[in-house]
Design an enzyme around this catalytic site. Structure first.
Site, PDB file in Angstrom:
ATOM      1  N   LEU A 184       0.842  -1.046  -0.055  1.00  0.00           N
ATOM      2  CA  LEU A 184       0.006  -0.060   0.083  1.00  0.00           C
ATOM      3  C   LEU A 184       0.905   1.199   0.095  1.00  0.00           C
ATOM      4  O   LEU A 184       0.444   2.359  -0.577  1.00  0.00           O
ATOM      5  CB  LEU A 184      -1.086   0.002   1.278  1.00  0.00           C
ATOM      6  CG  LEU A 184      -1.886  -1.106   1.287  1.00  0.00           C
ATOM      7  CD1 LEU A 184      -2.761  -1.123   2.641  1.00  0.00           C
ATOM      8  CD2 LEU A 184      -2.880  -1.150   0.381  1.00  0.00           C
ATOM      9  N   GLY A 185       2.160   1.186   0.506  1.00  0.00           N
ATOM     10  CA  GLY A 185       2.955   2.417   0.626  1.00  0.00           C
ATOM     11  C   GLY A 185       4.209   1.907   1.403  1.00  0.00           C
ATOM     12  O   GLY A 185       4.174   0.876   1.947  1.00  0.00           O
ATOM     13  N   GLY A 215       7.359   3.914   4.318  1.00  0.00           N
ATOM     14  CA  GLY A 215       7.476   5.192   4.858  1.00  0.00           C
ATOM     15  C   GLY A 215       9.040   4.874   5.462  1.00  0.00           C
ATOM     16  O   GLY A 215       9.742   3.915   5.291  1.00  0.00           O
ATOM     17  N   GLY A 227       8.993   1.460   7.352  1.00  0.00           N
ATOM     18  CA  GLY A 227       8.695   0.241   6.746  1.00  0.00           C
ATOM     19  C   GLY A 227       7.832   0.067   5.687  1.00  0.00           C
ATOM     20  O   GLY A 227       7.159   1.317   5.518  1.00  0.00           O
ATOM     21  N   VAL A 264       3.985  -1.130   4.027  1.00  0.00           N
ATOM     22  CA  VAL A 264       2.756  -1.416   4.698  1.00  0.00           C
ATOM     23  C   VAL A 264       1.925  -2.129   3.327  1.00  0.00           C
ATOM     24  O   VAL A 264       1.919  -1.928   2.237  1.00  0.00           O
ATOM     25  CB  VAL A 264       1.849   0.016   5.003  1.00  0.00           C
ATOM     26  CG1 VAL A 264       0.505  -0.318   5.506  1.00  0.00           C
ATOM     27  CG2 VAL A 264       2.588   0.678   5.857  1.00  0.00           C
ATOM     28  N   LYS A 282       1.965  -3.362   8.746  1.00  0.00           N
ATOM     29  CA  LYS A 282       3.313  -2.724   8.615  1.00  0.00           C
ATOM     30  C   LYS A 282       4.264  -3.383   8.913  1.00  0.00           C
ATOM     31  O   LYS A 282       4.417  -4.078   9.927  1.00  0.00           O
ATOM     32  CB  LYS A 282       3.274  -1.236   9.571  1.00  0.00           C
ATOM     33  CG  LYS A 282       4.354  -0.571   9.267  1.00  0.00           C
ATOM     34  CD  LYS A 282       4.467   0.987  10.237  1.00  0.00           C
ATOM     35  CE  LYS A 282       3.312   1.796   9.762  1.00  0.00           C
ATOM     36  NZ  LYS A 282       3.667   2.617   8.506  1.00  0.00           N
ATOM     37  N   ASP A 288       6.821  13.451  12.545  1.00  0.00           N
ATOM     38  CA  ASP A 288       6.505  13.292  11.292  1.00  0.00           C
ATOM     39  C   ASP A 288       5.282  13.689  10.690  1.00  0.00           C
ATOM     40  O   ASP A 288       4.612  12.791   9.828  1.00  0.00           O
ATOM     41  CB  ASP A 288       7.217  11.816  10.720  1.00  0.00           C
ATOM     42  CG  ASP A 288       7.414  11.984   9.347  1.00  0.00           C
ATOM     43  OD1 ASP A 288       7.613  10.801   8.856  1.00  0.00           O
ATOM     44  OD2 ASP A 288       7.861  13.075   8.616  1.00  0.00           O
TER      45      ASP A 288
END
Length: 792
Positions: free
Chosen positions: A516-517, A519, A522, A524, A539, A634
């Site tokens: 999914l993404g 960052g 780590g 996801v 995650k 963040d």
């Protein structure tokens, strides 16, 4: 400032004068303290002059070290000084496994000696240091290595370390000033919310790298004989020396302490104890004699005067103290509205009040040579001008708030201050209504008719409200019953963290197939938990501190206990060796970044305003309302996710303690994401919740404009940096450029722009708290005109 002498080989003379080894009283494992009546509150040193344990603070108790026998048992060290005081039901345990823990009334355990290994004994020494020993009776932890606001004889402040003043004589939490032992060999005092640069300092030892001390790492030291000095290698610089001219008496004991006091002045004290139990405290040396020399002694929009022995703070004309009992918190205007507004067909204007021999420490945004009368009018006609200084034939204009104000006979400037709000009626008068002489109505009949209609309308309205309330109540009761039948509200699985195996999560994500993404913590992945057929986001943590299972579970439990409608909920976790995974609720509508930057057309203005408020409420919960304060570090659109109802929810919070050591931790090194990280991340300053306020301000301006904070492909160079472009449009009264042809409500647009610009100020002290941000966004409080986000 006291004179400073350069001396070689002084450490051999001063440090060599030491007390004989102490016969310490060992504190064994399973020992405990309690502030309850009849229980021991502290462990004393062999001489009885120092004690470690509970001392009263406010309505509760704190853990620390104090000097016994003084008038108020002078506190010299406090553990976890910014935690709230514990209740009388708290206990301090020296546990069987060698840890020193504070157990609160609520049952939580707080470590007093973070970072120390398991100990077998402890002791309160006559030097004033509390120490822990290992099985070889070697010291593995001591309070001298972690000074708060005081140095005792034999204690050092190492290079690049700080002492932070206490808030007051009776409140020993972190105060408003800090004393830094800089790497260049200079000992310098600053306001705590300053940039830590030379312009904000107000006292220095003058021992920078120009001296011979730059060959080694410099440290500040106080020896048992009262010599306060800077040492480096084989050379030293004396700051202050105090010794008795006569031989020391056998009936007296003298203890010296160097304390960075709540008023921001560094002082050296001596305490003389007689054998009969009496004591005498005196100030041996002080870094400053005038409290008004301390920058920040008085808060924003105020000035300091020193008519006698003690300085006084006064608000500028037209201002009042935010908190009269804590004048360091500054002043605010006693009226509403900005300089250029028009209200109720009345023009708002100001008078100019002058103060002689007055100045402050900010930089002007404009300077021009002129006469004083012209300078007054020049400031009155300028909407941005809050105050001006007239010095040597030149006019200097300043935006509010002004700081570091003081009256000084040596100051030649005259302060010109806007104040005493006046409202002048407009010259416009509406024409009189024409008289109709033909219509004449009997006054009594008219009054009876009006009263009858009014009472009838009120009675009918009450009947409608009563009937509506009854049906709404019935509908809500029916809805609740339906919900109770469909959902098991008593299920504890819904509100507690679940433990998953790695194989279960690998199967749920089909081998971590659909990403999914990704960052900084780590990647996801999307998955489905078979046990309840629930879609989740998994995650897989990378680059986190290696720690034991218990410690990781404790961190996850702390994150799992945060429940707020604007936070992404943690459902469970997995830990198998080095494999650490987190399971979150699945957010179907992606992130705020997708909504702002990747959508085919802009989302509706009201939706964006609602999202901004939801984000602010989530951050407020992290900062002030959850059990332990969380600084996100963040905040960015990619970490703000949207659920099925397009409600904004913050993700990736509470991860500061999981970062790799090479990322340096919460205090000095987490950089966040470029474009969103506050300036203090790149400076050697303390990080606070104000870093999140800055990031929120950047995101808020992005929500307004639906573009990133830094864009290269723009029509003009002025538009590259979003905050600078927005400020220019606000000053030029061209906010419509920010939203193009979009239909927006102008007042809410102006509110969001002003709030965003206040949040992205370089100086953390100028940024509002998140509670005030919400009040300003809701329109509950007025928003003053913000300064430029990047000072000249």
């Amino acid at each position: 400032m006291a004179s400073v002498w350069f001396v070689f080989f002084l450490p051999l003379l001063c440090v060599g004068v030491r007390a004989q080894p102490e016969k310490a009283k060992l504190i064994s494992l399973n020992s405990s303290l309690s502030p309850k009546y009849g229980s021991p509150m502290g462990w004393a040193s062999p001489s009885g002059l120092f004690a470690f344990g509970f001392y009263p603070q406010g309505s509760g108790f704190s853990v620390g070290i104090w000097l016994v026998g003084t008038d108020e048992n002078t506190v010299v060290w406090t553990a976890n000084r910014d935690d709230p005081p514990a209740s009388a039901n708290a206990k301090l345990y020296f546990t069987e496994d060698g840890k020193l823990l504070l157990q609160t009334e609520e049952g939580s355990e707080i470590s007093i000696t973070d970072g120390s290994g398991p100990a077998v004994a402890a002791s309160m020494l006559d030097s004033g240091s509390f120490v822990l020993y290992d099985q070889n009776l070697s010291v593995i932890w001591n309070s001298f290595s972690y000074p708060t606001d005081t140095l005792l004889g034999g204690q050092n402040l190492d290079s690049n370390k700080k002492m932070v003043s206490s808030e007051s004589r009776s409140n020993h939490s972190s105060g408003w000033f800090f004393l830094a032992m800089q790497g260049d060999g200079n000992l310098v005092s600053y306001p705590v919310n300053s940039s830590g640069e030379s312009d904000d300092s107000y006292w220095s030892s003058g021992t920078s790298s120009a001296s011979r001390l730059n060959f080694y790492s410099t440290q500040l030291s106080l020896n048992t004989e009262g010599a306060l000095y800077l040492s480096s290698g084989m050379s030293s610089l004396i700051i202050q020396t105090f010794r008795n001219s006569s031989n020391p008496s056998k009936n007296k004991t003298t203890i010296y302490r160097a304390t960075f006091d709540p008023d921001g002045i560094f002082r050296l004290y001596s305490h003389r104890f007689e054998n009969n139990g009496s004591s005498n405290e005196s100030i041996v040396w002080s870094s400053l004699s005038d409290q008004c020399d301390v920058k920040g002694f008085c808060g924003f929009n105020s000035y300091c005067s020193n008519p006698g022995a003690k300085a006084e703070c006064h608000c500028l004309p037209g201002f009042a103290f935010n908190n009269p009992s804590e004048k360091i918190r500054g002043c605010s205007r006693i009226f509403n509205g900005d300089d250029c507004s028009k209200m109720n067909n009345q023009l708002i204007s100001y008078n100019i009040t002058t103060l002689e021999n007055t100045g402050w420490g900010d930089y002007p945004y404009y300077k021009k040579s002129m006469k004083m009368e012209e300078c007054s009018k020049f400031c009155l006609d300028d909407c941005n001008c809050g105050a001006a200084l007239y010095r040597n034939g030149s006019c200097y204009k300043y935006k509010l708030p002004v700081r570091y104000g003081r009256i000084n006979r040596n100051e030649t400037a005259t302060a010109l201050l806007k104040g005493h709000l006046q409202r002048v009626k407009s010259a416009y008068r509406p024409p009189p209504a024409p008289m109709n002489t033909e219509v004449k109505i009997d006054g009594k009949k008219t009054l009876i008719l009006v009263l009858s209609l009014s009472l009838g309308s009120i009675a009918f309205l009450c009947l409608v409200i009563a009937i509506s309330s009854f049906w709404v109540y019935r509908h809500q009761v029916w809805s609740y019953r339906q919900l109770s039948e469909e959902v098991n509200l008593g299920s504890t699985e819904e509100f507690t963290l679940q433990s998953f195996s790695y194989d279960e999560l690998e199967k749920a994500t089909d081998g971590f197939r659909e990403e999914l993404g990704r960052g900084c913590y780590g990647a996801v992945y999307k998955g489905t938990i078979e046990r309840d057929n629930k879609v989740v986001a998994v995650k897989r943590l990378e680059k986190v501190v290696e720690q034991g299972e218990k410690e990781f579970q404790a961190e996850m439990t702390a994150i799992g206990q945060t429940h707020h409608r604007n936070l992404v909920r943690l459902l469970g976790f997995c830990i198998e060796g080095s494999k650490k995974l987190l399971v979150y609720e699945f957010m179907r509508n992606g992130s705020l970044a997708d909504l702002l930057f990747n959508a085919e057309k802009r989302s509706i203005w009201k939706v964006r305003v609602r999202i901004a408020l939801e984000l602010a409420r989530g951050i407020l919960y992290l900062h002030e309302e959850c059990e332990s304060q969380i600084v996100h570090c963040d905040i960015k659109p990619q970490n703000i996710l949207m659920d099925d109802a397009w409600t904004a929810k913050i993700s990736d919070f509470g991860f500061s303690k999981l970062l790799m050591p090479n990322q340096e931790g919460i205090v000095t090194g987490i950089r966040g994401t470029a474009g969103y990280s506050a300036p203090e991340w790149h400076k050697n300053t303390l990080i606070s919740v104000k870093a999140d306020i800055y990031s929120f301000g950047v995101v808020l301006l992005e929500i307004v404009c639906c573009r990133r904070s830094i864009e290269v492909k723009v029509s003009t160079a002025d538009e590259i940096i979003l905050s600078s472009w927005v400020y220019g449009c606000l000053v030029a009264r061209e906010l419509d450029k920010l939203v193009g042809d979009e239909q927006v409500e102008f007042k809410s647009l102006e509110r969001m722009v002003k709030v965003g610009l206040w949040c992205v100020q370089d100086d953390p002290a100028l940024r509002p708290s998140m509670k005030n941000v919400i009040l300003m966004l809701e329109g509950t409080v007025d928003i003053p005109f913000p300064p430029s986000p990047t000072p000249l």
